[in-house]
Design a protein around this motif. Structure first.
Motif, PDB file in Angstrom:
ATOM      1  N   GLU A  29      -4.663  -7.214 -10.441  1.00 32.05           N
ATOM      2  CA  GLU A  29      -5.630  -5.956 -10.997  1.00 32.05           C
ATOM      3  C   GLU A  29      -5.306  -4.792 -10.991  1.00 32.05           C
ATOM      4  OE1 GLU A  29     -10.089  -4.803  -9.039  1.00 32.05           O
ATOM      5  OE2 GLU A  29      -8.989  -6.502  -8.533  1.00 32.05           O
ATOM      6  N   TRP A  30      -4.113  -4.319  -9.977  1.00 26.88           N
ATOM      7  CA  TRP A  30      -3.713  -3.027  -9.675  1.00 26.88           C
ATOM      8  C   TRP A  30      -2.797  -2.683 -10.996  1.00 26.88           C
ATOM      9  CZ3 TRP A  30       0.927  -0.771  -9.778  1.00 26.88           C
ATOM     10  CH2 TRP A  30       0.995   0.501  -9.335  1.00 26.88           C
ATOM     11  N   VAL A  31      -2.033  -3.649 -11.613  1.00 30.44           N
ATOM     12  CA  VAL A  31      -1.154  -3.578 -12.553  1.00 30.44           C
ATOM     13  C   VAL A  31      -2.010  -3.389 -13.871  1.00 30.44           C
ATOM     14  CG1 VAL A  31       0.628  -4.464 -14.036  1.00 30.44           C
ATOM     15  CG2 VAL A  31       0.812  -4.559 -11.545  1.00 30.44           C
ATOM     16  N   ARG A  32      -2.912  -4.103 -14.055  1.00 33.03           N
ATOM     17  CA  ARG A  32      -3.699  -3.891 -15.305  1.00 33.03           C
ATOM     18  C   ARG A  32      -4.452  -2.843 -15.240  1.00 33.03           C
ATOM     19  NH1 ARG A  32      -6.509 -10.106 -15.320  1.00 33.03           N
ATOM     20  NH2 ARG A  32      -4.667 -10.980 -16.581  1.00 33.03           N
ATOM     21  N   GLY A  33      -4.941  -2.158 -14.016  1.00 32.85           N
ATOM     22  CA  GLY A  33      -5.565  -1.005 -13.932  1.00 32.85           C
ATOM     23  C   GLY A  33      -4.617   0.294 -14.504  1.00 32.85           C
TER      24      GLY A  33
ATOM     25  N   GLY B  68       0.848  -1.114  -0.068  1.00 29.28           N
ATOM     26  CA  GLY B  68      -0.024   0.052   0.126  1.00 29.28           C
ATOM     27  C   GLY B  68       0.801   1.215  -0.342  1.00 29.28           C
ATOM     28  N   ARG B  69       2.135   1.101   0.710  1.00 33.41           N
ATOM     29  CA  ARG B  69       2.794   2.416   0.855  1.00 33.41           C
ATOM     30  C   ARG B  69       3.368   2.719  -0.546  1.00 33.41           C
ATOM     31  NH1 ARG B  69       6.826   0.398   4.797  1.00 33.41           N
ATOM     32  NH2 ARG B  69       5.647  -0.516   6.283  1.00 33.41           N
ATOM     33  N   TRP B  70       4.053   1.516  -1.046  1.00 36.04           N
ATOM     34  CA  TRP B  70       4.685   1.493  -2.295  1.00 36.04           C
ATOM     35  C   TRP B  70       3.794   2.274  -3.579  1.00 36.04           C
ATOM     36  CZ3 TRP B  70       7.419  -3.892  -2.877  1.00 36.04           C
ATOM     37  CH2 TRP B  70       8.509  -4.020  -1.929  1.00 36.04           C
ATOM     38  N   ASN B  71       2.549   1.742  -3.575  1.00 30.63           N
ATOM     39  CA  ASN B  71       1.841   2.241  -4.827  1.00 30.63           C
ATOM     40  C   ASN B  71       0.913   3.254  -4.544  1.00 30.63           C
ATOM     41  OD1 ASN B  71       3.293   0.189  -6.107  1.00 30.63           O
ATOM     42  ND2 ASN B  71       1.992  -1.450  -5.667  1.00 30.63           N
ATOM     43  N   LYS B  72       0.764   3.547  -3.568  1.00 24.45           N
ATOM     44  CA  LYS B  72      -0.413   4.620  -3.137  1.00 24.45           C
ATOM     45  C   LYS B  72      -0.371   5.732  -3.899  1.00 24.45           C
ATOM     46  CE  LYS B  72      -1.937   7.644   0.783  1.00 24.45           C
ATOM     47  NZ  LYS B  72      -1.536   8.316   2.221  1.00 24.45           N
ATOM     48  N   VAL B  73       0.858   6.516  -4.412  1.00 24.18           N
ATOM     49  CA  VAL B  73       0.888   7.670  -5.339  1.00 24.18           C
ATOM     50  C   VAL B  73       0.331   7.248  -6.622  1.00 24.18           C
ATOM     51  CG1 VAL B  73       3.276   7.375  -6.115  1.00 24.18           C
ATOM     52  CG2 VAL B  73       2.171   9.721  -5.704  1.00 24.18           C
ATOM     53  N   PHE B  74       0.529   6.124  -7.051  1.00 19.57           N
ATOM     54  CA  PHE B  74       0.313   5.705  -8.323  1.00 19.57           C
ATOM     55  C   PHE B  74      -1.188   5.071  -8.470  1.00 19.57           C
ATOM     56  CE2 PHE B  74       1.416   4.074 -12.747  1.00 19.57           C
ATOM     57  CZ  PHE B  74       1.810   5.219 -13.311  1.00 19.57           C
ATOM     58  N   THR B  75      -1.865   4.879  -7.467  1.00 21.72           N
ATOM     59  CA  THR B  75      -3.240   4.390  -7.280  1.00 21.72           C
ATOM     60  C   THR B  75      -4.174   4.910  -8.265  1.00 21.72           C
ATOM     61  OG1 THR B  75      -2.584   2.566  -5.571  1.00 21.72           O
ATOM     62  CG2 THR B  75      -4.773   2.903  -5.787  1.00 21.72           C
ATOM     63  N   ASP B  76      -4.255   6.318  -7.673  1.00 19.60           N
ATOM     64  CA  ASP B  76      -5.288   7.194  -8.218  1.00 19.60           C
ATOM     65  C   ASP B  76      -5.158   7.669  -9.480  1.00 19.60           C
ATOM     66  OD1 ASP B  76      -6.867   6.253  -6.083  1.00 19.60           O
ATOM     67  OD2 ASP B  76      -6.077   7.844  -4.891  1.00 19.60           O
ATOM     68  N   ILE B  77      -4.197   7.389 -10.321  1.00 20.15           N
ATOM     69  CA  ILE B  77      -4.206   8.114 -11.611  1.00 20.15           C
ATOM     70  C   ILE B  77      -5.192   7.891 -12.574  1.00 20.15           C
ATOM     71  CG2 ILE B  77      -1.334   7.981 -11.639  1.00 20.15           C
ATOM     72  CD1 ILE B  77      -1.781   5.676 -13.779  1.00 20.15           C
ATOM     73  N   LYS B  78      -5.385   8.793 -13.270  1.00 23.55           N
ATOM     74  CA  LYS B  78      -6.586   9.054 -14.347  1.00 23.55           C
ATOM     75  C   LYS B  78      -6.137   9.409 -15.740  1.00 23.55           C
ATOM     76  CE  LYS B  78      -8.247  12.111 -11.465  1.00 23.55           C
ATOM     77  NZ  LYS B  78      -7.538  12.103 -10.425  1.00 23.55           N
ATOM     78  N   PRO B  79      -6.929   9.131 -16.616  1.00 22.95           N
ATOM     79  CA  PRO B  79      -6.352   9.357 -18.185  1.00 22.95           C
ATOM     80  C   PRO B  79      -6.097  10.907 -18.271  1.00 22.95           C
ATOM     81  CG  PRO B  79      -8.205   7.917 -18.100  1.00 22.95           C
ATOM     82  CD  PRO B  79      -8.141   8.079 -16.739  1.00 22.95           C
TER      83      PRO B  79
END
Length: 229
Positions: free
Chosen positions: A150-154, A89-100
């Protein structure tokens, strides 16, 4: 009184104040205790491995009674899984909410810098993850097959959207994520090698700043992007 209230807070009779007009916040205390336990778990698992780590040692590192630790995590396997949930969660938090509609250069640069900072602040976490994967991910296999896939695909879908819109070079989005993961975690996982090659006793802040600048520049140029100013 429940074991939870004993573990987390001693509330004075009546209105729950501490005598100075300040109310205890059991929820925040629970959160703080959980953070202590997971930090202690990282240290214990990194030092002794999964088999050698004990709940008692983790409790001592956290400065909590063993019974309190068992309230939050009923066994070592649950704690181990929760520790990795926290790490990822720490690692990927900043990239989780990216949008087009986000700027690709800014989004990727922020992700790279955040991951380098995670290597600086939490090197044990990175090494624990690496050891788990090298051993065949016996405890993380389900996570890799489900949540991580699922995270990577998103994230890859958003990157592909940027590519299709002509906003960045046509690169493989999944391989780009792999590259960012591996290059940033290298500074934690291979710390000894880096320090020996560079003839240093330990890292300094400027080493991580330089690494973040270097990786951001190289990776963004490979994506046909300029570094954000």
């Amino acid at each position: 009184m429940t074991s939870n209230s004993v573990a987390d807070a001693v509330v004075s009779a009546g209105d729950g104040n501490n005598g100075n007009g300040r109310k205890y916040r059991p929820g925040r205390i629970r959160e703080r205790n959980r953070e202590k336990i997971l930090q202690a778990a990282e240290e214990e698992f990194a030092l002794n491995g999964y088999k050698g780590a004990t709940i008692q040692n983790i409790a001592e590192r956290a400065g909590l009674p063993k019974s309190n630790v068992l309230y939050y995590f009923s066994n070592k396997q649950r704690m181990y899984a929760a520790m990795f949930d926290d790490i990822l969660g720490r690692w990927n938090k900043v990239f989780t909410d990216i949008k087009p509609e986000d700027d690709p250069a800014q989004a990727l640069a922020s992700f790279i810098r955040a991951k380098v900072e995670m290597s600086r602040r939490y090197p044990l976490a990175s090494r624990l993850f690496a050891m788990e994967i090298i051993q065949g991910a016996p405890f993380l296999m389900d996570h890799l097959r489900t949540n991580m896939r699922e995270w990577v695909r998103g994230r890859a879908e958003v990157i592909q959207h940027w590519i299709d819109d002509g906003r960045m070079a046509p690169v493989d989005p999944v391989q780009l994520i792999f590259l960012i993961w591996s290059s940033t975690q290298h500074y934690a996982d291979f710390q000894v090698q880096i320090l020996m090659v560079e003839n240093k006793a330990e890292y300094e802040q400027r080493d991580f700043d330089h690494a973040a600048d270097f990786l951001t520049g190289v990776i963004l140029r490979g994506c046909g992007l300029e570094k954000p100013t």
